[in-house]
Every structure is written in C-alpha cells, then in structure tokens.
Design a protein around this motif. Sequence first.
Motif, PDB file in Angstrom:
ATOM      1  N   ASP A 109       0.638  77.765 167.302  1.00 16.62           N
ATOM      2  CA  ASP A 109       1.308  77.190 166.140  1.00 16.62           C
ATOM      3  C   ASP A 109       2.807  77.004 166.345  1.00 16.62           C
ATOM      4  OD1 ASP A 109      -1.019  76.886 164.780  1.00 16.62           O
ATOM      5  OD2 ASP A 109      -0.580  78.313 163.175  1.00 16.62           O
ATOM      6  N   ALA A 110       3.424  77.860 167.130  1.00 15.53           N
ATOM      7  CA  ALA A 110       4.861  77.723 167.386  1.00 15.53           C
ATOM      8  C   ALA A 110       5.144  76.454 168.185  1.00 15.53           C
ATOM      9  CB  ALA A 110       5.386  78.944 168.121  1.00 15.53           C
ATOM     10  N   THR A 111       4.338  76.206 169.207  1.00 16.83           N
ATOM     11  CA  THR A 111       4.488  74.993 170.014  1.00 16.83           C
ATOM     12  C   THR A 111       4.199  73.756 169.178  1.00 16.83           C
ATOM     13  OG1 THR A 111       3.864  76.156 172.039  1.00 16.83           O
ATOM     14  CG2 THR A 111       3.658  73.759 172.046  1.00 16.83           C
ATOM     15  N   PHE A 112       3.121  73.834 168.391  1.00 15.53           N
ATOM     16  CA  PHE A 112       2.777  72.716 167.515  1.00 15.53           C
ATOM     17  C   PHE A 112       3.933  72.400 166.565  1.00 15.53           C
ATOM     18  CE2 PHE A 112       1.531  71.786 163.119  1.00 15.53           C
ATOM     19  CZ  PHE A 112       1.063  70.485 163.279  1.00 15.53           C
ATOM     20  N   ALA A 113       4.481  73.441 165.926  1.00 14.26           N
ATOM     21  CA  ALA A 113       5.547  73.241 164.953  1.00 14.26           C
ATOM     22  C   ALA A 113       6.777  72.612 165.601  1.00 14.26           C
ATOM     23  CB  ALA A 113       5.917  74.579 164.304  1.00 14.26           C
ATOM     24  N   GLY A 119       9.323  65.429 166.563  1.00 15.56           N
ATOM     25  CA  GLY A 119       8.760  64.092 166.406  1.00 15.56           C
ATOM     26  C   GLY A 119       9.122  63.469 165.071  1.00 15.56           C
ATOM     27  N   ARG A 120       9.075  64.257 164.001  1.00 17.87           N
ATOM     28  CA  ARG A 120       9.399  63.737 162.675  1.00 17.87           C
ATOM     29  C   ARG A 120      10.899  63.450 162.535  1.00 17.87           C
ATOM     30  NH1 ARG A 120       4.652  63.152 162.472  1.00 17.87           N
ATOM     31  NH2 ARG A 120       3.276  63.480 160.690  1.00 17.87           N
ATOM     32  N   ILE A 121      11.706  64.223 163.222  1.00 20.12           N
ATOM     33  CA  ILE A 121      13.143  63.974 163.185  1.00 20.12           C
ATOM     34  C   ILE A 121      13.477  62.666 163.890  1.00 20.12           C
ATOM     35  CG2 ILE A 121      15.349  64.719 164.177  1.00 20.12           C
ATOM     36  CD1 ILE A 121      14.619  67.568 163.453  1.00 20.12           C
ATOM     37  N   ARG A 122      12.946  62.498 165.080  1.00 24.33           N
ATOM     38  CA  ARG A 122      13.269  61.307 165.871  1.00 24.33           C
ATOM     39  C   ARG A 122      12.600  60.054 165.337  1.00 24.33           C
ATOM     40  NH1 ARG A 122      12.225  64.782 171.348  1.00 24.33           N
ATOM     41  NH2 ARG A 122      14.132  66.030 171.241  1.00 24.33           N
ATOM     42  N   ILE A 132       9.729  71.532 156.592  1.00 22.97           N
ATOM     43  CA  ILE A 132       9.103  72.825 156.304  1.00 22.97           C
ATOM     44  C   ILE A 132       7.840  72.637 155.464  1.00 22.97           C
ATOM     45  CG2 ILE A 132       9.376  75.006 155.058  1.00 22.97           C
ATOM     46  CD1 ILE A 132      12.355  74.911 155.880  1.00 22.97           C
ATOM     47  N   ASN A 133       7.929  71.816 154.425  1.00 23.20           N
ATOM     48  CA  ASN A 133       6.775  71.584 153.558  1.00 23.20           C
ATOM     49  C   ASN A 133       5.610  70.958 154.324  1.00 23.20           C
ATOM     50  OD1 ASN A 133       8.089  72.625 151.326  1.00 23.20           O
ATOM     51  ND2 ASN A 133       8.778  70.639 150.580  1.00 23.20           N
ATOM     52  N   GLN A 147      11.618  79.150 160.544  1.00 26.47           N
ATOM     53  CA  GLN A 147      12.324  79.536 161.761  1.00 26.47           C
ATOM     54  C   GLN A 147      12.419  78.374 162.744  1.00 26.47           C
ATOM     55  OE1 GLN A 147      13.900  82.612 162.467  1.00 26.47           O
ATOM     56  NE2 GLN A 147      14.748  81.260 164.030  1.00 26.47           N
ATOM     57  N   VAL A 148      11.328  77.653 162.915  1.00 29.04           N
ATOM     58  CA  VAL A 148      11.325  76.528 163.852  1.00 29.04           C
ATOM     59  C   VAL A 148      12.286  75.444 163.377  1.00 29.04           C
ATOM     60  CG1 VAL A 148       9.933  74.629 164.782  1.00 29.04           C
ATOM     61  CG2 VAL A 148       9.005  76.952 164.728  1.00 29.04           C
ATOM     62  N   VAL A 149      12.245  75.119 162.094  1.00 29.25           N
ATOM     63  CA  VAL A 149      13.150  74.096 161.560  1.00 29.25           C
ATOM     64  C   VAL A 149      14.599  74.546 161.708  1.00 29.25           C
ATOM     65  CG1 VAL A 149      13.898  72.885 159.470  1.00 29.25           C
ATOM     66  CG2 VAL A 149      11.452  73.119 159.987  1.00 29.25           C
ATOM     67  N   HIS A 150      14.854  75.809 161.445  1.00 25.53           N
ATOM     68  CA  HIS A 150      16.211  76.347 161.590  1.00 25.53           C
ATOM     69  C   HIS A 150      16.691  76.215 163.034  1.00 25.53           C
ATOM     70  CE1 HIS A 150      19.151  79.588 162.397  1.00 25.53           C
ATOM     71  NE2 HIS A 150      19.596  79.299 161.185  1.00 25.53           N
ATOM     72  N   ASP A 151      15.826  76.545 163.976  1.00 22.65           N
ATOM     73  CA  ASP A 151      16.206  76.480 165.393  1.00 22.65           C
ATOM     74  C   ASP A 151      16.493  75.044 165.832  1.00 22.65           C
ATOM     75  OD1 ASP A 151      15.878  79.194 165.534  1.00 22.65           O
ATOM     76  OD2 ASP A 151      13.908  79.121 166.505  1.00 22.65           O
ATOM     77  N   VAL A 152      15.653  74.114 165.389  1.00 22.62           N
ATOM     78  CA  VAL A 152      15.859  72.709 165.767  1.00 22.62           C
ATOM     79  C   VAL A 152      17.114  72.158 165.095  1.00 22.62           C
ATOM     80  CG1 VAL A 152      14.908  70.373 165.656  1.00 22.62           C
ATOM     81  CG2 VAL A 152      13.419  72.306 166.197  1.00 22.62           C
TER      82      VAL A 152
END
Length: 218
Positions: A109-113, A119-122, A132-133, A147-152
Amino acid sequence: MPRITRVTKQSRERGRANIFIDGVFELSVDVSVVLKHGLKAGLEVQPSDLAQWSEEDQWPKARARALAYLASRPRSRIEVFKLLQQNGYSSETIESVIWNLEGLGLIDDATFALEFVRGRIRGRGYGPVRLINDLVRRGVEPRLAEQVVHDVEAEEPSAARLRDTIRKLAPRVQSEEDHPWRRRRLMEMVCRRGYSFTEARIAIDELWNEIYTDKPQW
C-alpha cells in the motif's frame, strides 16, 4: 463413506481433472490437487476434503487473476481484494493470495500510494485534500495516506501547482459576467481539486487581475 470412483482428464481444458464420487461427477480440480492428495479410485472422502480440494483449486486461478490486475500498475490491498471477490473467490483464498503477493512485494500500500499521488499530481494537479481522500477511498489507511501526501508535498510543494490549476480552470468561467459568481464558481472548482478554501481564496486574489483582464478585481 463416500469414495472416489473415477478420476479423468478433462478434454476441454488442459491440466484439469474431473472427480467422480460414488459414480457421480462431483467437481473439477487442477491436476496439481490430484497429485498433491493422491486422488484416485477407491479413496474414501470426508466432507471436509471436498471443501479443501475446491479451495486449493481456486488458489492458482485467483493468484493469476491478481497478477494480471497488478501488471498495468500498482494496486492497493483493498483493490485486489475487491477484484477477486467480484470474481467469486472465497475470502480465505483471497487473503491467502494477497498474503503471498505481499510477501513478494507485489502488493504494498505504501508503494501504491506513492505512485498514485505522484501520478495525480503530474496528470491532474490535485491538491493535498483530494489526494488523501482519494487514497482512503481506495482502501489506504488514513494515517499512511496522510504521511505519503506529506512526504510528496515536501518534495513538490503545492503552492505553484495551485497557481497553475487556477490558470487552467479560469477560462471555464470566463463567460460569467457577474464578478461574485465568477469568483464563487472558480473557488468551487479549485477546492474540488483538493485545495483548502483559504489557500484557494488567497491564490485567486493574487492572480485575479492576471487571469481576468476583462474584469479587474478592484
């Protein structure tokens, strides 16, 4: 006690065998199940045996279906579970397959996220709230999603992305003559892309005279 009376190879599907119990066709299984349990005529059968053979027969099929689903891009654990469930596999088989693929690092799930967020950002310029939602809706744990969104976001801050998003969306409400209505429509669209009301309002204020030269803000 019921006994196997015949084990025959299937003519239509290679690698499968038909099991007959007391002269009546009971089920079809992969030949690996036949070899593993030594299924042959004369073998006594317990009710639990049929369930076990059927479960073991489903496992390689479910795994192959999951691998095909994962071939195009990473998927969340829940996405794989739902796909296999829709294909009629039991919860026990699904959990076993997922556990196997997680052990191989094919479901993570971490890799997927991380891939999803980038992908959604670019591709769509989404903001943190939407990202996040969307992750949570796809079965990612809220804490991991945050956490993933924060890191990116630490690597690719959303401020510049927000301004680009406003510039792209602005022409869609260009025809609105009413100043407050145009602002309201633009705010709604920007917030749906995942930006907070406050940051959207500030950025629109800063860019207004640039994007709407026909209708100055002040």
